[in-house]
Design a protein around this motif. Structure first.
Motif, PDB file in Angstrom:
ATOM      1  N   PHE A   1     -13.322 -20.313 -32.944  1.00  0.00           N
ATOM      2  CA  PHE A   1     -13.202 -21.625 -32.303  1.00  0.00           C
ATOM      3  C   PHE A   1     -13.041 -21.489 -30.799  1.00  0.00           C
ATOM      4  O   PHE A   1     -13.663 -22.199 -30.015  1.00  0.00           O
ATOM      5  CB  PHE A   1     -12.015 -22.402 -32.865  1.00  0.00           C
ATOM      6  CG  PHE A   1     -11.910 -23.793 -32.307  1.00  0.00           C
ATOM      7  CD1 PHE A   1     -12.718 -24.800 -32.803  1.00  0.00           C
ATOM      8  CD2 PHE A   1     -11.052 -24.082 -31.265  1.00  0.00           C
ATOM      9  CE1 PHE A   1     -12.654 -26.076 -32.272  1.00  0.00           C
ATOM     10  CE2 PHE A   1     -10.978 -25.356 -30.727  1.00  0.00           C
ATOM     11  CZ  PHE A   1     -11.775 -26.350 -31.239  1.00  0.00           C
ATOM     12  N   ARG A   2     -12.199 -20.572 -30.416  1.00  0.00           N
ATOM     13  CA  ARG A   2     -11.974 -20.342 -29.002  1.00  0.00           C
ATOM     14  C   ARG A   2     -13.290 -20.021 -28.297  1.00  0.00           C
ATOM     15  O   ARG A   2     -13.570 -20.507 -27.201  1.00  0.00           O
ATOM     16  CB  ARG A   2     -10.997 -19.173 -28.861  1.00  0.00           C
ATOM     17  CG  ARG A   2     -10.793 -18.679 -27.464  1.00  0.00           C
ATOM     18  CD  ARG A   2     -10.168 -17.264 -27.523  1.00  0.00           C
ATOM     19  NE  ARG A   2     -10.299 -16.601 -26.258  1.00  0.00           N
ATOM     20  CZ  ARG A   2      -9.274 -16.218 -25.492  1.00  0.00           C
ATOM     21  NH1 ARG A   2      -8.065 -16.465 -25.895  1.00  0.00           N
ATOM     22  NH2 ARG A   2      -9.486 -15.630 -24.349  1.00  0.00           N
TER      23      ARG A   2
ATOM     24  N   VAL B   1     -16.858 -24.492 -37.614  1.00  0.00           N
ATOM     25  CA  VAL B   1     -16.289 -24.129 -36.318  1.00  0.00           C
ATOM     26  C   VAL B   1     -15.112 -23.223 -36.461  1.00  0.00           C
ATOM     27  O   VAL B   1     -14.303 -23.412 -37.307  1.00  0.00           O
ATOM     28  CB  VAL B   1     -15.861 -25.380 -35.546  1.00  0.00           C
ATOM     29  CG1 VAL B   1     -15.519 -25.008 -34.127  1.00  0.00           C
ATOM     30  CG2 VAL B   1     -16.974 -26.387 -35.581  1.00  0.00           C
TER      31      VAL B   1
ATOM     32  N   MET C   1      -7.331 -15.113 -37.773  1.00  0.00           N
ATOM     33  CA  MET C   1      -7.701 -14.614 -36.457  1.00  0.00           C
ATOM     34  C   MET C   1      -9.187 -14.875 -36.203  1.00  0.00           C
ATOM     35  O   MET C   1      -9.575 -15.267 -35.108  1.00  0.00           O
ATOM     36  CB  MET C   1      -7.420 -13.125 -36.372  1.00  0.00           C
ATOM     37  CG  MET C   1      -7.773 -12.540 -35.036  1.00  0.00           C
ATOM     38  SD  MET C   1      -7.336 -10.804 -34.960  1.00  0.00           S
ATOM     39  CE  MET C   1      -8.927 -10.041 -34.961  1.00  0.00           C
TER      40      MET C   1
ATOM     41  N   LEU D   1     -10.455 -17.025 -33.139  1.00  0.00           N
ATOM     42  CA  LEU D   1     -11.381 -16.407 -32.190  1.00  0.00           C
ATOM     43  C   LEU D   1     -12.685 -17.189 -32.126  1.00  0.00           C
ATOM     44  O   LEU D   1     -13.206 -17.474 -31.045  1.00  0.00           O
ATOM     45  CB  LEU D   1     -11.684 -14.971 -32.620  1.00  0.00           C
ATOM     46  CG  LEU D   1     -11.010 -13.845 -31.872  1.00  0.00           C
ATOM     47  CD1 LEU D   1     -11.563 -12.510 -32.331  1.00  0.00           C
ATOM     48  CD2 LEU D   1     -11.226 -13.993 -30.375  1.00  0.00           C
TER      49      LEU D   1
ATOM     50  N   LEU E   1     -16.904 -11.824 -26.114  1.00  0.00           N
ATOM     51  CA  LEU E   1     -16.605 -11.359 -27.462  1.00  0.00           C
ATOM     52  C   LEU E   1     -17.463 -10.144 -27.801  1.00  0.00           C
ATOM     53  O   LEU E   1     -16.980  -9.164 -28.384  1.00  0.00           O
ATOM     54  CB  LEU E   1     -16.858 -12.490 -28.462  1.00  0.00           C
ATOM     55  CG  LEU E   1     -16.598 -12.193 -29.935  1.00  0.00           C
ATOM     56  CD1 LEU E   1     -15.200 -11.644 -30.150  1.00  0.00           C
ATOM     57  CD2 LEU E   1     -16.789 -13.452 -30.776  1.00  0.00           C
TER      58      LEU E   1
ATOM     59  N   TYR F   1     -19.194 -24.099 -25.127  1.00  0.00           N
ATOM     60  CA  TYR F   1     -19.575 -25.491 -24.885  1.00  0.00           C
ATOM     61  C   TYR F   1     -19.134 -25.957 -23.513  1.00  0.00           C
ATOM     62  O   TYR F   1     -19.671 -26.908 -22.970  1.00  0.00           O
ATOM     63  CB  TYR F   1     -18.967 -26.397 -25.960  1.00  0.00           C
ATOM     64  CG  TYR F   1     -19.789 -26.452 -27.208  1.00  0.00           C
ATOM     65  CD1 TYR F   1     -20.733 -25.474 -27.472  1.00  0.00           C
ATOM     66  CD2 TYR F   1     -19.645 -27.474 -28.134  1.00  0.00           C
ATOM     67  CE1 TYR F   1     -21.498 -25.505 -28.613  1.00  0.00           C
ATOM     68  CE2 TYR F   1     -20.411 -27.514 -29.288  1.00  0.00           C
ATOM     69  CZ  TYR F   1     -21.327 -26.523 -29.513  1.00  0.00           C
ATOM     70  OH  TYR F   1     -22.081 -26.567 -30.656  1.00  0.00           O
ATOM     71  N   ARG F   2     -18.135 -25.303 -22.988  1.00  0.00           N
ATOM     72  CA  ARG F   2     -17.644 -25.719 -21.685  1.00  0.00           C
ATOM     73  C   ARG F   2     -18.261 -24.854 -20.589  1.00  0.00           C
ATOM     74  O   ARG F   2     -17.822 -24.870 -19.448  1.00  0.00           O
ATOM     75  CB  ARG F   2     -16.119 -25.665 -21.644  1.00  0.00           C
ATOM     76  CG  ARG F   2     -15.520 -26.624 -22.676  1.00  0.00           C
ATOM     77  CD  ARG F   2     -14.022 -26.764 -22.567  1.00  0.00           C
ATOM     78  NE  ARG F   2     -13.601 -26.935 -21.201  1.00  0.00           N
ATOM     79  CZ  ARG F   2     -12.977 -26.014 -20.497  1.00  0.00           C
ATOM     80  NH1 ARG F   2     -12.717 -24.842 -21.039  1.00  0.00           N
ATOM     81  NH2 ARG F   2     -12.625 -26.259 -19.274  1.00  0.00           N
TER      82      ARG F   2
ATOM     83  N   VAL G   1     -16.439 -20.729 -29.367  1.00  0.00           N
ATOM     84  CA  VAL G   1     -17.339 -21.878 -29.364  1.00  0.00           C
ATOM     85  C   VAL G   1     -16.909 -22.887 -28.306  1.00  0.00           C
ATOM     86  O   VAL G   1     -17.736 -23.400 -27.538  1.00  0.00           O
ATOM     87  CB  VAL G   1     -17.363 -22.547 -30.754  1.00  0.00           C
ATOM     88  CG1 VAL G   1     -18.148 -23.843 -30.698  1.00  0.00           C
ATOM     89  CG2 VAL G   1     -17.984 -21.617 -31.779  1.00  0.00           C
ATOM     90  N   ALA G   2     -15.615 -23.172 -28.274  1.00  0.00           N
ATOM     91  CA  ALA G   2     -15.116 -24.145 -27.302  1.00  0.00           C
ATOM     92  C   ALA G   2     -15.433 -23.681 -25.883  1.00  0.00           C
ATOM     93  O   ALA G   2     -15.893 -24.469 -25.046  1.00  0.00           O
ATOM     94  CB  ALA G   2     -13.606 -24.337 -27.478  1.00  0.00           C
TER      95      ALA G   2
ATOM     96  N   GLU H   1     -10.939 -17.235 -37.509  1.00  0.00           N
ATOM     97  CA  GLU H   1     -11.016 -18.670 -37.274  1.00  0.00           C
ATOM     98  C   GLU H   1     -10.691 -19.003 -35.823  1.00  0.00           C
ATOM     99  O   GLU H   1     -11.451 -19.680 -35.135  1.00  0.00           O
ATOM    100  CB  GLU H   1     -10.004 -19.360 -38.202  1.00  0.00           C
ATOM    101  CG  GLU H   1     -10.269 -20.815 -38.435  1.00  0.00           C
ATOM    102  CD  GLU H   1     -11.468 -20.996 -39.347  1.00  0.00           C
ATOM    103  OE1 GLU H   1     -12.064 -22.071 -39.285  1.00  0.00           O
ATOM    104  OE2 GLU H   1     -11.812 -20.047 -40.086  1.00  0.00           O
TER     105      GLU H   1
END
Lengths: 237, 237
Positions: free
Chosen positions: A79-80, A237, A73, A77, A95, A86-87, A82-83, A75
């Motif tokens: 990545f979600r 990441v 989880m 969370l 968070l 970045y967008r 960070v992605a 991991e």
DNA sequence: CTAGCTCAGTTGGTTAGAGCAGCTGACTCT
DNA sequence: AGAGTCAGCTGCTCTAACCAACTGAGCTAG
């Protein structure tokens, strides 16, 4: 057709045999026979289960039932977040707010009914935090321990793990994105206040202390907001 | 050696290219070349990423960036809970308490500051719940919608998703284990009370209403409790 | 006799190539 | 022009071989 099924069947095997964390699973050849699938398919299923933390694979040793921790989880969370960051989304702020919303409620709930032993430990943690701040060391781990110990009094392992997962995800994303560190002295003072507030049994005060603590982090966050460099090489990441 | 790396590199690829959810990923042959790995290794990495919801694979069509939902978390939580239950732990109760602890805090936080539009929608949902209870239909979906709508006012998508994930995991486990259904009329009354309490702006009352609602579920739970003795050592299949 | 090393056997990790299966879009036949 | 067909993409599964990590029995040196 088979792939999704394989995962389910392996999970079923774990349940049916009442396998506890750390118990050994059949070897790959055995699973091939038992499930009637090729090695390749079995391995793909195991890989997926490993990603979910249900299974643990040790090279040259065997496959075991995983610790069922919330690591996956974290991991996901992280990545979600960070992605999203970045967008150009304010995912990191979301968070943080998630943590704030949950922890304010829990702190007020906890006020006055926290075990004496935990209070002692929390005192020691804040002391250590101050010592670390004085000599300029990082106090991330101590901060983590503080929050973990604080909510231990709620006596729900799952709840504790979820909160720690949120903390981990947030911390990892913030360091990955090169966030600006807090002022250690302010952080220490705020943790002391949280601790005193919880000890006093004043729910409102505890809630306010938590909110102020997060308000501080939030302020630091917005200064580092959405400038987006390329991913650095050693980034996790 | 390569496997864990491959996942990281694919994630890095998504970040570097700023791929949004739904964007297409390179095909398997392209990834093989780009990553310098065999088909099999690439597929295993993709399978793991799929399990984490980072990637979505559609047979005969292509691979895409996943919705980044918390579905994998639900999966993991549910399995963890079922496994614990089968082994005689009160894992389902812990999951319920997790929801209760979080939701009581949020409901009191929400009291009085929930948007009017949401209140209207919640009214409609409770009405529907009563209608469904009257004709003996299941009201699980409506219950889910109620909780989702309730916390929408906190205006944090991530928070909402986490709460829904908790709800889903709990609901799935309870139905999987063949739990005893609630008394629909009691459920309706309690939801109405939660709604009224939140509308009134009385934090304490909102908190109490939530607690009573969960207390009801908890009572139903303990009648279906595992009652499986702890078999810590020498457990047979 | 014991401490340490070596090596064979077990386990998972990786690669290769072939063929199967689902989907799309252009082509063909009516 | 419309419906059916087929070629081509895509991912899915299988087989078979070899690589790499770990264990433990057995051997060697002290």
């Amino acid at each position: 057709m088979a792939a999704r099924d394989l995962q389910e069947r392996i999970k079923k095997l774990i349940l049916d045999r009442r396998l506890a964390s750390g118990a050994p699973l059949p070897t790959e050849p055995e699973l091939m026979e038992h499930l009637g699938a090729s090695r390749n398919s079995v391995r793909e299923a195991l890989k997926a289960l490993q990603a979910m933390g249900i299974v643990e694979i040790r090279h040259g040793f065997g496959t075991y039932v995983g610790p069922m921790s919330l690591a996956p989880m974290i991991e996901g969370l992280a990545f979600r977040t960070v992605a999203g960051h970045y967008r150009g989304e304010d995912s990191l702020l979301q968070l943080l707010e998630l943590r704030e919303a949950v922890e304010t409620g829990l702190a007020s709930r906890l006020a006055g009914r926290i075990p004496q032993a935990d209070l002692v430990e929390l005192d020691a943690l804040v002391d250590r935090m101050e010592e670390q701040a004085a000599r300029g060391a990082g106090l991330a781990e101590t901060d983590r321990a503080f929050h973990a110990t604080l909510y231990r009094g709620l006596d729900n392992v799952l709840l504790s793990e979820v909160l720690e997962a949120f903390w981990d995800a947030f911390h990892r994303v913030r360091t990955d994105l090169g966030g600006e560190p807090q002022d250690p002295k302010v952080t220490c003072r705020q943790h002391r206040e949280i601790l005193d507030a919880v000890r006093s049994g004043d729910s409102m005060r505890a809630e306010e202390a938590i909110r102020e603590h997060f308000g501080n982090i939030r302020a630091r966050l917005s200064t580092t907001a959405p400038q987006v460099p390329h991913t650095r090489h050693n980034e996790r990441v």
